[in-house]
Design an enzyme around this catalytic site. Sequence first.
Site, PDB file in Angstrom:
ATOM      1  N   PHE A   2       0.804  -1.223   0.000  1.00  0.00           N
ATOM      2  CA  PHE A   2       0.000   0.000   0.000  1.00  0.00           C
ATOM      3  C   PHE A   2       0.837   1.275   0.000  1.00  0.00           C
ATOM      4  CE2 PHE A   2      -2.159  -3.296   2.556  1.00  0.00           C
ATOM      5  CZ  PHE A   2      -3.105  -3.686   1.611  1.00  0.00           C
ATOM      6  N   GLU A  73       6.361  -6.890  -8.636  1.00  0.00           N
ATOM      7  CA  GLU A  73       6.311  -7.941  -7.610  1.00  0.00           C
ATOM      8  C   GLU A  73       7.565  -8.810  -7.646  1.00  0.00           C
ATOM      9  OE1 GLU A  73       4.253  -7.716  -5.302  1.00  0.00           O
ATOM     10  OE2 GLU A  73       2.502  -6.692  -6.118  1.00  0.00           O
ATOM     11  N   GLN A  75       9.703  -9.571  -5.522  1.00  0.00           N
ATOM     12  CA  GLN A  75       9.955 -10.463  -4.388  1.00  0.00           C
ATOM     13  C   GLN A  75       9.456 -11.879  -4.645  1.00  0.00           C
ATOM     14  OE1 GLN A  75       7.660  -8.022  -4.298  1.00  0.00           O
ATOM     15  NE2 GLN A  75       5.739  -8.913  -3.582  1.00  0.00           N
ATOM     16  N   LEU A 151      -0.721 -14.340  -0.968  1.00  0.00           N
ATOM     17  CA  LEU A 151      -1.255 -13.237  -1.759  1.00  0.00           C
ATOM     18  C   LEU A 151      -2.495 -12.709  -1.063  1.00  0.00           C
ATOM     19  CD1 LEU A 151      -0.916 -14.540  -5.420  1.00  0.00           C
ATOM     20  CD2 LEU A 151       0.518 -12.883  -4.245  1.00  0.00           C
ATOM     21  N   GLY A 152      -2.518 -11.425  -0.855  1.00  0.00           N
ATOM     22  CA  GLY A 152      -3.658 -10.831  -0.182  1.00  0.00           C
ATOM     23  C   GLY A 152      -3.653  -9.331  -0.324  1.00  0.00           C
ATOM     24  N   CYS A 161       4.200   1.166  10.967  1.00  0.00           N
ATOM     25  CA  CYS A 161       5.526   1.684  11.271  1.00  0.00           C
ATOM     26  C   CYS A 161       6.254   0.658  12.135  1.00  0.00           C
ATOM     27  CB  CYS A 161       5.420   3.024  11.996  1.00  0.00           C
ATOM     28  SG  CYS A 161       4.762   2.874  13.672  1.00  0.00           S
TER      29      CYS A 161
END
Length: 172
Positions: A2, A73, A75, A151-152, A161
């Site tokens: 996000f 993506e 990673q 995956l979500g 943080c």
Amino acid sequence: MFSGKTEELIRRLKRAQIARLKVEIFKPKTDVRYDETNVVSHNQNMIPSIPVDHSSALLLMISGNVDVIGVDEAQFFDDELPNVCNILANRGIRVIVAGLDMDFKGKPFGPMPAIMAMAESVTKVYAVCVQCGSPALYSYRLVPDGARVLLGEKESYEPRCRACFNAGLLPS
């Protein structure tokens, strides 16, 4: 998550297209959250891409006159991706990579640390911690699943943080 990584990748690739550069975009075949072929941001901005199983496929699938390669993506790719990116960059191709640098446990994720170490430039973008509003560099998993890859979206993760991630506070 996000933070706008995919949004920034799409923005940079579209600017390259406006400059009439030949652009090709790749994403892992396993990422079908929004679309099976397009790279799509959380804001629903999209750009056509080629889904691939392994990073070595990039070397086989690019056309001879490509100027810019985008990888989303990262990673989720195999550990050969840094080497593939290096080969492409040595051919004079601009390589733009987007991906999470840490998993849900706050540990280095997939090939991203090696890519960041080899990159000529790194731009880290941050989400906003949903607990306190500070810059969020962690993806806090909300569902009880120990798998490294899950995956979500908002139902599974929230940005936090360091302090709120370490506190493990439940969402309010």
